[in-house]
Scaffold this motif. Sequence first.
Motif, PDB file in Angstrom:
ATOM      1  N   ILE A 152    -109.941 -72.576   8.968  1.00 11.08           N
ATOM      2  CA  ILE A 152    -109.434 -73.370   7.848  1.00 11.08           C
ATOM      3  C   ILE A 152    -108.016 -72.919   7.536  1.00 11.08           C
ATOM      4  CG2 ILE A 152    -109.684 -73.855   5.381  1.00 11.08           C
ATOM      5  CD1 ILE A 152    -112.700 -73.548   5.726  1.00 11.08           C
ATOM      6  N   ASP A 153    -107.123 -73.887   7.338  1.00 13.99           N
ATOM      7  CA  ASP A 153    -105.728 -73.615   6.979  1.00 13.99           C
ATOM      8  C   ASP A 153    -105.457 -74.161   5.580  1.00 13.99           C
ATOM      9  OD1 ASP A 153    -102.911 -73.335   6.878  1.00 13.99           O
ATOM     10  OD2 ASP A 153    -102.637 -75.298   7.812  1.00 13.99           O
ATOM     11  N   LEU A 154    -104.921 -73.324   4.712  1.00 16.55           N
ATOM     12  CA  LEU A 154    -104.433 -73.749   3.405  1.00 16.55           C
ATOM     13  C   LEU A 154    -103.251 -72.860   3.046  1.00 16.55           C
ATOM     14  CD1 LEU A 154    -106.915 -72.419   0.674  1.00 16.55           C
ATOM     15  CD2 LEU A 154    -107.348 -72.107   3.090  1.00 16.55           C
ATOM     16  N   PHE A 155    -102.508 -73.203   1.997  1.00 16.65           N
ATOM     17  CA  PHE A 155    -101.362 -72.349   1.695  1.00 16.65           C
ATOM     18  C   PHE A 155    -101.728 -71.277   0.689  1.00 16.65           C
ATOM     19  CE2 PHE A 155     -99.979 -75.890  -1.352  1.00 16.65           C
ATOM     20  CZ  PHE A 155    -100.223 -75.180  -2.529  1.00 16.65           C
ATOM     21  N   ASP A 156    -101.002 -70.156   0.767  1.00 10.70           N
ATOM     22  CA  ASP A 156    -101.140 -69.089  -0.208  1.00 10.70           C
ATOM     23  C   ASP A 156    -100.276 -69.458  -1.405  1.00 10.70           C
ATOM     24  OD1 ASP A 156    -102.090 -66.453  -0.951  1.00 10.70           O
ATOM     25  OD2 ASP A 156     -99.999 -65.840  -0.824  1.00 10.70           O
ATOM     26  N   PRO A 157    -100.862 -69.653  -2.605  1.00 12.59           N
ATOM     27  CA  PRO A 157    -100.087 -70.189  -3.734  1.00 12.59           C
ATOM     28  C   PRO A 157     -98.975 -69.263  -4.189  1.00 12.59           C
ATOM     29  CG  PRO A 157    -102.283 -69.516  -4.434  1.00 12.59           C
ATOM     30  CD  PRO A 157    -102.272 -69.449  -2.951  1.00 12.59           C
ATOM     31  N   ARG A 158     -97.784 -69.835  -4.338  1.00 18.19           N
ATOM     32  CA  ARG A 158     -96.647 -69.120  -4.935  1.00 18.19           C
ATOM     33  C   ARG A 158     -96.738 -69.252  -6.449  1.00 18.19           C
ATOM     34  NH1 ARG A 158     -91.234 -71.402  -2.562  1.00 18.19           N
ATOM     35  NH2 ARG A 158     -90.661 -70.748  -4.680  1.00 18.19           N
ATOM     36  N   LEU A 159     -96.708 -68.145  -7.139  1.00 12.39           N
ATOM     37  CA  LEU A 159     -96.926 -68.162  -8.576  1.00 12.39           C
ATOM     38  C   LEU A 159     -95.848 -68.944  -9.314  1.00 12.39           C
ATOM     39  CD1 LEU A 159     -98.147 -64.494  -9.141  1.00 12.39           C
ATOM     40  CD2 LEU A 159     -99.494 -66.547  -8.684  1.00 12.39           C
ATOM     41  N   ASP A 160     -94.618 -68.958  -8.799  1.00 12.53           N
ATOM     42  CA  ASP A 160     -93.558 -69.695  -9.488  1.00 12.53           C
ATOM     43  C   ASP A 160     -93.719 -71.205  -9.363  1.00 12.53           C
ATOM     44  OD1 ASP A 160     -92.932 -69.258  -6.676  1.00 12.53           O
ATOM     45  OD2 ASP A 160     -91.008 -70.184  -7.089  1.00 12.53           O
ATOM     46  N   MET A 161     -94.588 -71.651  -8.446  1.00 13.03           N
ATOM     47  CA  MET A 161     -94.776 -73.084  -8.231  1.00 13.03           C
ATOM     48  C   MET A 161     -95.991 -73.649  -8.965  1.00 13.03           C
ATOM     49  SD  MET A 161     -92.372 -74.262  -6.251  1.00 13.03           S
ATOM     50  CE  MET A 161     -93.082 -75.770  -5.578  1.00 13.03           C
ATOM     51  N   ILE A 162     -96.793 -72.799  -9.601  1.00  9.75           N
ATOM     52  CA  ILE A 162     -98.047 -73.290 -10.180  1.00  9.75           C
ATOM     53  C   ILE A 162     -98.123 -73.060 -11.682  1.00  9.75           C
ATOM     54  CG2 ILE A 162     -99.337 -73.137  -8.026  1.00  9.75           C
ATOM     55  CD1 ILE A 162    -100.431 -70.450  -8.932  1.00  9.75           C
ATOM     56  N   THR A 163     -96.975 -72.842 -12.328  1.00  8.95           N
ATOM     57  CA  THR A 163     -96.948 -72.707 -13.775  1.00  8.95           C
ATOM     58  C   THR A 163     -97.113 -74.083 -14.433  1.00  8.95           C
ATOM     59  OG1 THR A 163     -94.546 -72.890 -13.773  1.00  8.95           O
ATOM     60  CG2 THR A 163     -95.473 -70.668 -13.667  1.00  8.95           C
ATOM     61  N   PRO A 164     -97.583 -74.129 -15.686  1.00  6.85           N
ATOM     62  CA  PRO A 164     -97.834 -75.435 -16.322  1.00  6.85           C
ATOM     63  C   PRO A 164     -96.576 -76.167 -16.768  1.00  6.85           C
ATOM     64  CG  PRO A 164     -98.371 -73.647 -17.831  1.00  6.85           C
ATOM     65  CD  PRO A 164     -98.070 -73.004 -16.507  1.00  6.85           C
ATOM     66  N   GLU A 165     -95.433 -75.489 -16.838  1.00  7.91           N
ATOM     67  CA  GLU A 165     -94.228 -76.146 -17.335  1.00  7.91           C
ATOM     68  C   GLU A 165     -93.707 -77.174 -16.329  1.00  7.91           C
ATOM     69  OE1 GLU A 165     -94.436 -72.850 -16.882  1.00  7.91           O
ATOM     70  OE2 GLU A 165     -94.881 -72.199 -18.939  1.00  7.91           O
ATOM     71  N   PRO A 166     -93.163 -78.295 -16.805  1.00  6.74           N
ATOM     72  CA  PRO A 166     -92.526 -79.260 -15.891  1.00  6.74           C
ATOM     73  C   PRO A 166     -91.369 -78.607 -15.156  1.00  6.74           C
ATOM     74  CG  PRO A 166     -92.812 -80.188 -18.089  1.00  6.74           C
ATOM     75  CD  PRO A 166     -93.111 -78.730 -18.208  1.00  6.74           C
ATOM     76  N   ARG A 167     -91.161 -79.016 -13.910  1.00  6.05           N
ATOM     77  CA  ARG A 167     -90.074 -78.463 -13.118  1.00  6.05           C
ATOM     78  C   ARG A 167     -89.397 -79.582 -12.353  1.00  6.05           C
ATOM     79  NH1 ARG A 167     -91.285 -74.026 -10.329  1.00  6.05           N
ATOM     80  NH2 ARG A 167     -89.852 -74.515  -8.657  1.00  6.05           N
ATOM     81  N   PRO A 168     -88.091 -79.496 -12.157  1.00  5.12           N
ATOM     82  CA  PRO A 168     -87.394 -80.555 -11.423  1.00  5.12           C
ATOM     83  C   PRO A 168     -87.898 -80.651  -9.987  1.00  5.12           C
ATOM     84  CG  PRO A 168     -85.958 -78.663 -11.785  1.00  5.12           C
ATOM     85  CD  PRO A 168     -87.180 -78.419 -12.589  1.00  5.12           C
ATOM     86  N   GLN A 169     -87.968 -81.870  -9.482  1.00  2.00           N
ATOM     87  CA  GLN A 169     -88.457 -82.107  -8.136  1.00  2.00           C
ATOM     88  C   GLN A 169     -87.288 -82.393  -7.195  1.00  2.00           C
ATOM     89  OE1 GLN A 169     -91.785 -81.652  -7.352  1.00  2.00           O
ATOM     90  NE2 GLN A 169     -91.716 -80.907  -9.457  1.00  2.00           N
ATOM     91  N   THR A 170     -87.247 -81.671  -6.092  1.00  2.00           N
ATOM     92  CA  THR A 170     -86.139 -81.823  -5.147  1.00  2.00           C
ATOM     93  C   THR A 170     -86.612 -82.166  -3.739  1.00  2.00           C
ATOM     94  OG1 THR A 170     -86.170 -79.438  -4.692  1.00  2.00           O
ATOM     95  CG2 THR A 170     -84.691 -80.212  -6.441  1.00  2.00           C
ATOM     96  N   GLU A 171     -87.927 -82.230  -3.529  1.00  2.00           N
ATOM     97  CA  GLU A 171     -88.423 -82.458  -2.168  1.00  2.00           C
ATOM     98  C   GLU A 171     -88.112 -83.883  -1.722  1.00  2.00           C
ATOM     99  OE1 GLU A 171     -92.391 -81.716   0.571  1.00  2.00           O
ATOM    100  OE2 GLU A 171     -92.358 -81.077  -1.522  1.00  2.00           O
TER     101      GLU A 171
END
Length: 280
Positions: A152-171
């Motif tokens: 099984i492949d999944l990503f290891d969560p980055r803590l800075d990416m999973i906070t509840p605050e809105p964040r600008p999207q650049t992808e």
Amino acid sequence: MAGSTSAAPRFYLRPGLHVETYDVQHDTIPGGDDVSFFRDLAGHAGGPVLELGCGTGRVAIPLAEAGFDVVGFDRSAAMLAVAAERRRSLPADVRRRLRFVEGDMTDFRLGRRFGFIFAAFRVFMALPDEFAQRSALAAIRRHLRPGGLLSIDLFDPRLDMITPEPRPQTERREFRHPETGNKVTASVESRVNDPVVQRFTMLWRFAEEGPDGSVIREEFEELTLRWTYRYEMRHLLELGGFEIISEFSDFAGAPPAYGGEQIWVARRPVAASRHAAAVR
């Protein structure tokens, strides 16, 4: 539409720009060459092989071409239609080794056991909660012969990416439509994280441009995934009756690393333990 997901269908639910361009979008994936990785594991385990969340056949087809008997399993009729079209162009001996089946990975019965089962490209993250994850692992175990391998492949969560605050999207991605040759862009319009249930929902916009640069097709789709922490995944596998063999952070075999991939390899034990009998 931006910032709202109420009218957007889920990823892969319908035919459209996303499905039509899926293969060119993902000619490379995080972690490196997963096709060779899964092909090597299939060689160690022996067939037959079951891929969960096979999509358009990106991995299933090369494994069938390598000589394995492969079943590709997916819940998306739109993705499976692309896979079936690709299968029709294969040599007859490869077609005989390859079958595609529509269904839900949390509850399926295919009437056979496999030597190797895998879920590539973070497919396992589409399961919305721990109950669905454990149901999928139970269904996998039923279909895996004793001694057979699971990956099984999944990503290891980055803590800075999973906070509840809105964040600008650049992808943003740009690529060419494989049939029309037109430029297609895929961009994230919004992302909402829910750390309590460990899920995030992204609104993606897909747009195809004509030769003059005008947008001739525009579609929105919603992607919801659940992140799973490293030791949570370890416990899920152990509770499901699997023996963990190894964990890597990429498909070249690098050791576990924060923010990389979680690539798990586990085995269904040959001898049934008391706990394994309870979850069989």
